[in-house]
Write an enzyme that holds these catalytic residues in place. Structure first.
Site, mmCIF file in Angstrom:
data_model
loop_
_atom_site.group_PDB
_atom_site.id
_atom_site.type_symbol
_atom_site.label_atom_id
_atom_site.label_comp_id
_atom_site.label_asym_id
_atom_site.label_seq_id
_atom_site.Cartn_x
_atom_site.Cartn_y
_atom_site.Cartn_z
ATOM 1 N N GLY A 39 -34.532 99.085 67.756
ATOM 2 C CA GLY A 39 -34.577 98.998 69.213
ATOM 3 C C GLY A 39 -34.903 100.289 69.927
ATOM 4 O O GLY A 39 -34.716 100.389 71.151
ATOM 5 N N THR A 40 -35.420 101.300 69.221
ATOM 6 C CA THR A 40 -35.707 102.579 69.875
ATOM 7 C C THR A 40 -36.789 102.448 70.944
ATOM 8 O O THR A 40 -36.692 103.044 72.012
ATOM 9 C CB THR A 40 -36.127 103.644 68.846
ATOM 10 O OG1 THR A 40 -37.176 103.128 68.025
ATOM 11 C CG2 THR A 40 -34.962 104.056 67.979
ATOM 12 N N GLY A 41 -37.842 101.680 70.655
ATOM 13 C CA GLY A 41 -38.916 101.513 71.638
ATOM 14 C C GLY A 41 -38.446 100.818 72.893
ATOM 15 O O GLY A 41 -38.776 101.228 74.017
ATOM 16 N N CYS A 42 -37.676 99.757 72.720
ATOM 17 C CA CYS A 42 -37.119 99.029 73.868
ATOM 18 C C CYS A 42 -36.239 99.956 74.707
ATOM 19 O O CYS A 42 -36.310 99.965 75.943
ATOM 20 C CB CYS A 42 -36.263 97.852 73.396
ATOM 21 S SG CYS A 42 -37.058 96.729 72.244
ATOM 22 N N THR B 146 -32.059 102.683 63.599
ATOM 23 C CA THR B 146 -33.023 102.969 64.665
ATOM 24 C C THR B 146 -33.595 101.703 65.294
ATOM 25 O O THR B 146 -34.603 101.762 65.991
ATOM 26 C CB THR B 146 -34.184 103.816 64.104
ATOM 27 O OG1 THR B 146 -34.814 103.095 63.024
ATOM 28 C CG2 THR B 146 -33.682 105.152 63.581
ATOM 29 N N LYS C 110 -45.763 107.875 71.657
ATOM 30 C CA LYS C 110 -44.586 108.260 70.886
ATOM 31 C C LYS C 110 -45.019 108.745 69.507
ATOM 32 O O LYS C 110 -45.584 107.990 68.728
ATOM 33 C CB LYS C 110 -43.624 107.077 70.785
ATOM 34 C CG LYS C 110 -43.100 106.624 72.145
ATOM 35 C CD LYS C 110 -42.359 105.316 72.083
ATOM 36 C CE LYS C 110 -43.292 104.148 71.906
ATOM 37 N NZ LYS C 110 -42.610 102.840 72.034
#
Length: 485
Positions: free
Chosen positions: A211-214, A209, A178
């Site tokens: 929790g974007t990775g989850c 933003t 990412k």
């Protein structure tokens, strides 16, 4: 009773009591992307949008019992693994994956905090790499995590490719790296089986933003569960998270969550069936905000729609991405209200993000097949052409309509080679898809196009430079309908 066939996804991660990340974000994401969500919790957290106040890790024995209870009854079609803070928990998860032969495992290696602090001990990192990575379909590190795993510095897109290949070769796993703002804005890189895929994105101004990775990893798992390829799963997941940011919400006093339910909150968006395109092309209004400084573009377009425009194209050449997105979102609300197709000029990524009905691209812009892959089969793709050869090629490559011009002198484009009436007619006869004439068309010359075979006219100044846009659109509409019927 007829039951719905639904795929299931197991998320193994920590609980976020504020609902923005972890298990709660995963469940929302999985449901929003059409799958059934199950969970095994690795830790409880007491947190909100401002800070984490306490963490209580699940015991290895209890985590194993959670996974056993699920898999003894429901074998998941995909597994997402998020925050796992200890070596013992990682080993339990790896053992359970092997025991039940679980497939489509997506590992989000939560190793480094936003502030750059390492979250896992060296022993836990070793176990993650040795025990979990070999079982994964894909791992999804961000730049700091990729640097930690590789021991390399990443400061460019070339570095991302180099380190991506290194990680894929070292750990025998596909890698989605990412990019984020640090390297190339919102562009992500996938290395899968030696193939390189770049997923371009648009930077969206949104401070919320959390929790974007989850969210991204859970969305990928959802599409893998539904049988999509890895590259298409990433493509769909990236679109979902971009829209979750674009249709943002503001919850809490700190960095708030995404709008995981954007597709539930938005009104259902109808698609324009291909047979309806020919009719919708009748009076195709192309915006130009330079003509009327005292009136907003929204007001201009609404007047145009009130005058019976059958299609709207948003043409913005001088706006930055953020302003373009805001304008597109505003105009789309209007076209939805009036049930008129909405097309974006040139910018496929903006069209994709705002869920426009389609895009119009020139010969030198993105190729049709790439645009189709990004937008999907149901969207409208129009292509500019100046001769029969270009028109036939556009039709062959999957265009839904051809825009031919300039048929008259135009101030919107310089150095345009005029297309004669005979050439226009020849193009209409050569292709089976609809043709729309464009370029300098106004009330005084539109009837000169009668009998050419066109399905409509695209008008810029002939509408938007008028004193009364609504009345001028009505006048043009009557002339068009009488001409093409």
């Amino acid at each position: 009773m007829n039951y719905i066939d639904i795929k299931s996804v197991l998320t193994i991660a920590g609980s976020d009591s504020s609902g923005g990340a972890g298990i709660q974000a995963d469940i929302k994401t999985i449901l929003s992307n059409g799958c059934y969500a199950m969970s095994a919790i690795t830790a409880l957290t007491a947190q909100n949008t401002q800070d984490v106040r306490a963490i209580c890790e699940t015991t290895s024995d209890f985590l194993e019992k959670q996974i056993d209870a699920i898999c003894d009854d429901i074998i998941p079609d995909a597994v997402k693994i998020g925050m796992v803070s200890s070596e013992s928990l990682i080993r339990v998860i790896a053992s359970e994956i092997r025991r039940y032969d679980l497939k489509n495992v997506v590992v989000d290696p939560v190793m480094v905090s936003t502030s750059g602090c390492k979250l896992l001990s060296d022993g836990a990192i070793d176990s993650l790499v040795d025990d979990l990575f070999p079982l994964a379909r894909v791992i999804t590190p961000n730049i700091p995590e990729a640097e930690l795993l590789s021991g390399e510095i990443i400061s460019s897109a070339d570095d991302m490719e180099r380190v991506g290949h290194l990680l894929a070769d070292r750990y025998h796993v596909s890698v989605l790296m990412k990019g984020g703002h640090r390297v190339c804005d919102a562009n992500d890189l996938l290395i899968d089986g030696g193939m390189v895929y770049w997923f371009n994105g648009i930077h969206i101004e949104n401070d919320n933003t959390h929790g974007t990775g989850c969210t991204l990893s859970s969305a990928i798992a959802s599409y893998l569960a539904k049988g999509y390829s890895l590259s298409e799963s990433v493509n769909q997941a990236k679109l979902y998270i971009s829209r979750a940011l674009f249709y943002g919400i503001n919850i809490g006093k700190g960095s708030g969550p995404l709008n995981h339910g954007w597709n539930v909150m938005q009104e259902e968006h109808r698609s324009w069936a291909k047979p309806a395109i020919r009719k919708a092309l009748g009076l195709y209004a192309v915006t130009d905000r330079s003509f009327r400084k005292g009136q907003s573009l929204y007001e201009q377009v609404e007047a145009c729609l009130q005058g019976n425009a059958t299609m709207i194209q948003l043409r913005e050449k001088n706006l930055d991405t953020s302003a373009f997105l805001a304008s597109a979102r505003e105009i789309k609300q209007l076209t939805d209200m009036y049930h008129v197709p909405f097309i974006i000029n040139d910018n496929v990524m903006v069209a994709r993000l705002v869920n426009a009905d389609g895009v119009h691209i020139g010969q030198d812009d993105m190729d049709i097949k790439t645009a189709r892959a990004l937008l999907g089969e149901e969207k409208i793709i129009g292509v500019s052409a100046h001769n029969i050869e270009e028109a036939l090629l556009a039709e062959k490559n999957g265009a839904d309509y051809i825009g031919v011009g300039a048929v008259f002198g135009t101030s919107t484009k310089s150095n345009t080679i005029p297309v004669s009436y005979e050439q226009l007619s020849a193009i209409c006869n050569a292709v089976t898809i609809p043709v729309v004439a464009i370029g300098g068309i106004c009330e005084d010359n539109i009837e000169q196009l009668s009998g050419s075979g066109i399905s409509g006219v695209a008008v810029v100044s002939g509408i938007f430079a008028a004193e009364d846009i609504k009345q001028q659109t009505k006048t043009m509409y009557t002339k068009v309908i009488n001409m093409i019927v």
